[in-house]
Design an enzyme around this catalytic site. Structure first.
Site, PDB file in Angstrom:
ATOM      1  N   ARG A 171       0.830  -1.206   0.000  1.00  0.00           N
ATOM      2  CA  ARG A 171       0.000   0.000   0.000  1.00  0.00           C
ATOM      3  C   ARG A 171       0.864   1.255   0.000  1.00  0.00           C
ATOM      4  O   ARG A 171       0.544   2.236  -0.695  1.00  0.00           O
ATOM      5  CB  ARG A 171      -0.918  -0.006   1.231  1.00  0.00           C
ATOM      6  CG  ARG A 171      -1.781   1.240   1.338  1.00  0.00           C
ATOM      7  CD  ARG A 171      -2.679   1.199   2.555  1.00  0.00           C
ATOM      8  NE  ARG A 171      -3.533   2.380   2.600  1.00  0.00           N
ATOM      9  CZ  ARG A 171      -4.540   2.539   3.453  1.00  0.00           C
ATOM     10  NH1 ARG A 171      -4.818   1.600   4.329  1.00  0.00           N
ATOM     11  NH2 ARG A 171      -5.258   3.630   3.428  1.00  0.00           N
TER      12      ARG A 171
ATOM     13  N   TYR B 117     -14.399   9.916  -2.158  1.00  0.00           N
ATOM     14  CA  TYR B 117     -13.412   9.583  -3.186  1.00  0.00           C
ATOM     15  C   TYR B 117     -13.519  10.469  -4.422  1.00  0.00           C
ATOM     16  O   TYR B 117     -12.593  10.496  -5.232  1.00  0.00           O
ATOM     17  CB  TYR B 117     -13.542   8.109  -3.576  1.00  0.00           C
ATOM     18  CG  TYR B 117     -13.122   7.194  -2.452  1.00  0.00           C
ATOM     19  CD1 TYR B 117     -11.805   6.790  -2.321  1.00  0.00           C
ATOM     20  CD2 TYR B 117     -14.042   6.774  -1.503  1.00  0.00           C
ATOM     21  CE1 TYR B 117     -11.407   5.979  -1.277  1.00  0.00           C
ATOM     22  CE2 TYR B 117     -13.657   5.948  -0.455  1.00  0.00           C
ATOM     23  CZ  TYR B 117     -12.343   5.555  -0.348  1.00  0.00           C
ATOM     24  OH  TYR B 117     -11.955   4.758   0.690  1.00  0.00           O
TER      25      TYR B 117
ATOM     26  N   CYS C 242     -19.300  -2.183   0.479  1.00  0.00           N
ATOM     27  CA  CYS C 242     -18.484  -1.021   0.857  1.00  0.00           C
ATOM     28  C   CYS C 242     -19.211  -0.301   1.982  1.00  0.00           C
ATOM     29  O   CYS C 242     -20.438  -0.367   2.088  1.00  0.00           O
ATOM     30  CB  CYS C 242     -18.300  -0.097  -0.348  1.00  0.00           C
ATOM     31  SG  CYS C 242     -17.295   1.377  -0.016  1.00  0.00           S
TER      32      CYS C 242
ATOM     33  N   ASN D 174     -10.725  -4.303  -1.529  1.00  0.00           N
ATOM     34  CA  ASN D 174     -10.590  -3.264  -2.545  1.00  0.00           C
ATOM     35  C   ASN D 174      -9.625  -3.665  -3.658  1.00  0.00           C
ATOM     36  O   ASN D 174      -8.696  -4.435  -3.424  1.00  0.00           O
ATOM     37  CB  ASN D 174     -10.088  -1.969  -1.896  1.00  0.00           C
ATOM     38  CG  ASN D 174     -11.187  -1.218  -1.196  1.00  0.00           C
ATOM     39  OD1 ASN D 174     -12.301  -1.129  -1.692  1.00  0.00           O
ATOM     40  ND2 ASN D 174     -10.882  -0.676  -0.020  1.00  0.00           N
TER      41      ASN D 174
ATOM     42  N   HIS E 111     -16.640   3.568  -4.887  1.00  0.00           N
ATOM     43  CA  HIS E 111     -15.768   4.726  -4.673  1.00  0.00           C
ATOM     44  C   HIS E 111     -15.942   5.783  -5.760  1.00  0.00           C
ATOM     45  O   HIS E 111     -15.052   6.600  -5.986  1.00  0.00           O
ATOM     46  CB  HIS E 111     -14.293   4.307  -4.553  1.00  0.00           C
ATOM     47  CG  HIS E 111     -14.005   3.579  -3.282  1.00  0.00           C
ATOM     48  ND1 HIS E 111     -12.736   3.191  -2.919  1.00  0.00           N
ATOM     49  CD2 HIS E 111     -14.817   3.163  -2.287  1.00  0.00           C
ATOM     50  CE1 HIS E 111     -12.783   2.571  -1.751  1.00  0.00           C
ATOM     51  NE2 HIS E 111     -14.044   2.538  -1.353  1.00  0.00           N
TER      52      HIS E 111
END
Length: 421
Positions: A90, A244, A164, A144, A194
């Site tokens: 990440r 987002y 989500c 995700n 998102h």
């Protein structure tokens, strides 16, 4: 009822356990298996999970295992909450795109594509093993990028629904501002994972009074503050975009901001170390307050509601999920995965009709959905050219030289996870 959680060693898991314990009348779990190859942290979290169940008087049995096939055997539902490569991957997703002047983020843009490439093959392997050992089990995906992962699962013929927590989080926020019970609010939640907008906030159900204009008039500053967008953006759009959308509506500002502060991955990694130390305390019998800062708020309640609808016999329920379009948004293919309100029961999720999506939003949805199609193709078949095409198609990239540079960086940073790279 047996549930299995793949990625049970996640620091998110106590949030999920707390929901199972509090909502045991909604979802009567008799056996819960936490599955994770990280055995040391799995045992810490498994111990806390058992103490949470005991503290709240839940009669269910909690076991832990690193053996995927054994853990999922006989499961009624399998929940996926994976992070291939962990926080180290990440951190890379959030870092190297900034070198090209692009948002570094784990679910959208170039970083989101990298996560999809690492994740889709692993999830599909797990799903095939679920199909062999527990063919009637539902797969609930919280991994995700949820839209792309759910699309991969559904196109491969798996019994899957994506989940989500954005919608439930907004519902709870709006209910608090309006001084109403969350169950009294129905969101006209439309878009892709998102990439959604609340087109209406209705009292009582999909045909109820729309409270959104009054909500924005009275509480626009508070809503905009949570989204980190100017109040004027909400007033001009007349809707509430998800958090987002900031990566699209304020891209350059976000890039500048990300270049001047520690990455979210670094923050989360430090938080996880502190959480794991807390989880190891045998006196801890509830999820710690620090977990609220980790993310995933209300995930447990959304997951319990979804599993109960898929596995129960109490009739259908309405919930925001990720599922096949099936004509709901007429400008998208039927097999595109969208995030909308759906009627959920033992046969799966059926999208409810949604309000017409303004071209201002529909154009972006079409653009990102086309990118997701190319991203899935790259994840399934590999190849530098497929990665490049997906990046070129993404609205946050869209330039030839930029896509070339991002492709080189993506492949260089992900060789460990992409055998074909």
């Amino acid at each position: 009822m047996k549930l299995a959680v793949v990625g049970g060693g996640s620091t998110y898991t106590p949030e999920l356990i707390d929901g199972f314990a509090r909502l045991r009348d909604t979802l009567p779990v008799s056996e819960l298996v936490l599955i994770d190859p990280a055995t040391e942290r799995l045992e810490l979290i498994g111990g806390l999970a058992r103490r949470i169940f005991a503290r709240q008087g839940h009669p269910g049995r909690i076991t832990t295992t690193s053996d995927l096939d054994a853990g999922i055997e006989g499961a009624d539902a399998v929940l996926l909450q994976l992070r291939i490569g962990g926080q180290a991957a990440r951190l890379q997703d959030e870092t190297w795109p900034l070198e090209c002047g692009c948002v570094g983020q784990e679910t959208t843009g170039a970083g989101g594509l990298a996560k999809a490439l690492r994740t889709v093959p692993v999830v599909l392997d797990i799903a095939e093993r679920v199909r062999r050992t527990s063919p009637d089990a539902w797969i609930i995906d919280f991994t995700n990028p949820v839209g792309i992962v759910t699309r991969a699962l559904l196109q491969a013929g798996h019994k899957a629904v994506g989940l989500c927590n954005v919608a439930i989080g907004l519902q709870r926020k709006f209910a608090a501002l309006l001084e109403l019970a969350p169950a009294d609010l129905h969101l006209d939640h439309v878009g892709l994972n998102h990439l959604t907008w609340e087109l209406g906030v209705r009292r009582g159900g999909p045909d109820g009074e729309d409270l959104l204009p009054g909500l924005l008039a009275a509480h626009g500053e508070a809503v905009a503050g949570d989204l980190r967008l100017p109040r004027a953006v909400l007033d001009r759009l007349g809707v509430v975009p998800s958090y987002y959308l900031r990566y699209f509506y304020s891209h350059d500002e976000v890039v500048r901001e990300l270049g001047t502060k520690p990455s979210r991955a670094a923050e989360v990694a430090a938080m996880e170390r502190e959480l794991l130390a807390l989880y190891g305390d045998p006196a801890l019998e509830e999820k710690p307050a620090l977990l609220a800062k980790r993310g995933g708020a209300f995930y447990s309640e959304a997951a319990v509601d979804l599993a109960a609808s898929l596995l129960g016999d109490g009739g259908p329920a309405v919930q925001v999920v990720n599922t096949c379009n099936r004509g709901t948004l007429p400008f998208l293919p039927d097999d595109a995965v969208i995030e909308v309100q759906a009627r959920v029961d033992g046969s799966g999720a059926a999208p409810l009709p949604v309000p017409r999506l303004d071209p201002l939003f529909a154009g972006l949805v079409s653009h990102v959905s086309a990118y997701e199609d190319l991203a899935l193709d790259a994840a399934l078949r590999g190849g530098r050219e497929r990665v490049f095409r997906a990046l070129l198609a993404h609205p946050l990239v869209g330039q030839f030289d930029l896509a070339e540079g991002l492709t080189d960086r993506l492949l260089a940073h992900n060789k460990e996870h992409l055998p074909w790279a």
